[in-house]
Design a protein around this motif. Structure first.
Motif, PDB file in Angstrom:
ATOM      1  N   ILE A  57       0.828  -1.210   0.000  1.00  0.00           N
ATOM      2  CA  ILE A  57       0.000   0.000   0.000  1.00  0.00           C
ATOM      3  C   ILE A  57       0.858   1.254   0.000  1.00  0.00           C
ATOM      4  N   THR A 111      -0.973   5.335  -5.981  1.00  0.00           N
ATOM      5  CA  THR A 111      -2.400   5.043  -5.857  1.00  0.00           C
ATOM      6  C   THR A 111      -2.951   4.303  -7.074  1.00  0.00           C
ATOM      7  N   GLN A 112      -2.563   4.747  -8.278  1.00  0.00           N
ATOM      8  CA  GLN A 112      -3.073   4.105  -9.493  1.00  0.00           C
ATOM      9  C   GLN A 112      -2.580   2.664  -9.598  1.00  0.00           C
ATOM     10  N   TYR A 134      -1.740   0.765  -7.136  1.00  0.00           N
ATOM     11  CA  TYR A 134      -2.406  -0.047  -6.116  1.00  0.00           C
ATOM     12  C   TYR A 134      -3.841  -0.383  -6.526  1.00  0.00           C
ATOM     13  N   ALA A 135      -4.482   0.527  -7.231  1.00  0.00           N
ATOM     14  CA  ALA A 135      -5.825   0.239  -7.739  1.00  0.00           C
ATOM     15  C   ALA A 135      -5.784  -0.946  -8.698  1.00  0.00           C
ATOM     16  N   ASN A 178      -9.100   6.283  -7.423  1.00  0.00           N
ATOM     17  CA  ASN A 178      -8.784   6.502  -6.005  1.00  0.00           C
ATOM     18  C   ASN A 178      -9.730   5.713  -5.099  1.00  0.00           C
ATOM     19  N   ALA A 203      -8.648   2.140  -4.922  1.00  0.00           N
ATOM     20  CA  ALA A 203      -7.486   2.002  -4.033  1.00  0.00           C
ATOM     21  C   ALA A 203      -7.911   2.072  -2.574  1.00  0.00           C
ATOM     22  N   GLU A 204      -8.857   2.970  -2.236  1.00  0.00           N
ATOM     23  CA  GLU A 204      -9.313   3.108  -0.844  1.00  0.00           C
ATOM     24  C   GLU A 204     -10.027   1.854  -0.361  1.00  0.00           C
ATOM     25  N   GLN A 232      -2.291   9.068   2.548  1.00  0.00           N
ATOM     26  CA  GLN A 232      -3.259   9.148   1.443  1.00  0.00           C
ATOM     27  C   GLN A 232      -4.593   8.483   1.784  1.00  0.00           C
ATOM     28  N   TYR A 233      -4.618   7.698   2.885  1.00  0.00           N
ATOM     29  CA  TYR A 233      -5.859   7.033   3.284  1.00  0.00           C
ATOM     30  C   TYR A 233      -6.389   7.566   4.614  1.00  0.00           C
TER      31      TYR A 233
END
Length: 430
Positions: free
Chosen positions: A48, A53-54, A56-57, A265, A268-269, A341-342
């Motif tokens: 993570i 972010t992209q 991880y998505a 996003n 990813a969240e 970011q989270y």
């Protein structure tokens, strides 16, 4: 030193012996699983934090499809092997035939799984902005992990039935530590989703070799698939497969909906919050390793099975409530693990873990009754679930993270009700 008579009576008491036996099993399994889950959580946090972010998505989508591929390739075969193996677990030759039959069926189902899941993964990755080269690399990294997983879930049934816990836990511990080391070494230099997938899959391939050695120490390796066993397993598969096919859509409904209606996003969240649900895996593995195989081996005695059933579910419920209490009390501190970011997902964190807890309890109940060879008619379970999903989508905003998580709670609660109802009905009417 002479032992007094009262102490001797306690030591010779069968209940004391059983308590000591269970204490050792829980200590060994629980201790090793604490390390396994801790290293798994750290590995997930590294992924993570190090993946953009992209990336991880895309990693989340790939892992979701890997789970889908595994469900399609299984289709109820594992439940069939557990049910059939529980009847002949003390016979080396017959148990070998059960395993050989299960592995043979799994190969047949694997091709169909690939044909369905890979095009879907390509579509979702393309929709999320992945380039052609990235898509090809992710698919290429995913396929080896898929083929290893094909036999893992069947091979581990054998030592579980024999309660050979220590070798099984050593194997899993080795894999989890290797995954942590490989993820740490590679992602610092190459922060790409396909590298993260390979770092997870390669240690499992090594662990599969050890798992085969463990399993074949209890069964005859020379055994061929048996037609009678195949028929019995397929009977269970025919009852489970329609539900498994449906589950491929409903089981990860949050990811599917957020990938279609939400943003990269948001994917990813949801994926990051799902990583924290690994805390529940400790209870899941403990029960699937120590409890479900023993439940499968129990004779069909109504009073005994009902007692064990409610003991298992009651204990699991208490642990889930304790975990949710901790998360409710310290959400900000827990989210610090995921990174800045989270931050700000305190409400979503609690909602996600409530849904995961309900789903876990329902899944354990399902595994308990299928381990006895009982399967709810797919038409009933699928119809109820479709109604639940449809109702939830109508009344909830599934374009937001909190909306799809509330939908997950609603669906999990409905599934828990019908799994519990069916399990109790079958137990009462033995």
């Amino acid at each position: 030193m002479k032992v007094s008579e009262p102490i001797l009576k306690i030591l010779n008491n069968p209940k004391y012996t059983r308590l000591i036996h269970w204490g050792k099993l829980i200590t060994i399994t629980g201790g090793s699983q604490a390390i396994v889950q801790a290293t798994g959580l750290v590995s997930g946090i590294i992924v993570i934090r190090l993946l953009p972010t992209q990336q991880y998505a895309w990693y989340t989508l790939a892992n979701t499809l890997l789970g889908t591929m595994g469900i399609l390739a299984d289709g109820g075969i594992s439940a069939g092997v557990m049910a059939q193996g529980g009847k002949v677990w003390q016979d080396r030759e017959k148990l070998g035939a059960v395993l050989a039959t299960g592995l043979d069926l799994r190969k047949t189902f694997a091709l169909g799984s690939l044909l369905v899941a890979v095009p879907l993964l390509i579509y979702l990755l393309n929709r999320s902005g992945a380039s052609v080269i990235t898509i090809l690399l992710i698919v290429a990294a995913l396929i080896p992990a898929f083929f290893v997983a094909l036999s893992d879930s069947l091979l581990e049934i054998i030592p579980k039935l024999h309660q050979s816990i220590i070798p099984l836990q050593k194997n899993e511990l080795t894999v989890s530590i290797a995954r942590l080391m490989l993820s740490t070494l590679t992602l610092f230099i190459f922060p790409f989703s396909y590298i993260a997938i390979l770092a997870s899959g390669l240690p499992r391939a090594y662990g599969n070799i050890g798992l085969r050695k463990i399993a074949y120490s209890f069964v005859s390796k020379q055994q061929k698939p048996d037609l009678a066993v195949r028929k019995n397993i397929l009977f269970i598969v025919k009852r489970i497969l329609p539900g498994a096919l449906y589950y491929c859509l409903s089981g990860q409904i949050t990811i599917w909906l957020i990938s279609i209606f939400g943003t990269t996003n948001s994917i990813a969240e949801v994926g990051a919050l799902g990583r924290l649900a690994v805390l529940l895996n400790f209870f899941s593995v403990l029960i699937s390793t120590l409890i479900i195989p023993r439940f499968a081996r129990l004779e069909n005695n109504k009073k005994l099975l009902l007692t064990r059933f409610f003991q298992i579910i009651g204990t699991l419920l208490i642990f889930c409530l304790l975990l949710l209490t901790v998360v409710w009390a310290f959400p900000e501190k827990i989210l610090l693990i995921l990174g800045n970011q989270y931050a700000g997902l305190e409400k979503e964190l609690l909602i996600n873990l409530i849904g995961s807890s309900i789903f876990l309890i329902g899944a354990i109940i399902y595994n308990l009754y299928t381990s006895k060879g009982w399967v709810l008619k797919p038409l009933v379970s699928i119809s109820i679930s479709i109604c639940a999903i449809t109702t939830g989508i109508i009344f909830l905003d599934v374009s937001t993270v909190s909306g799809v998580l509330w939908l997950n709670i609603f669906i999990a609660a409905i599934q828990l009700v019908y799994h519990t109802t069916y399990a109790v009905y079958k137990l009462v009417n033995i």
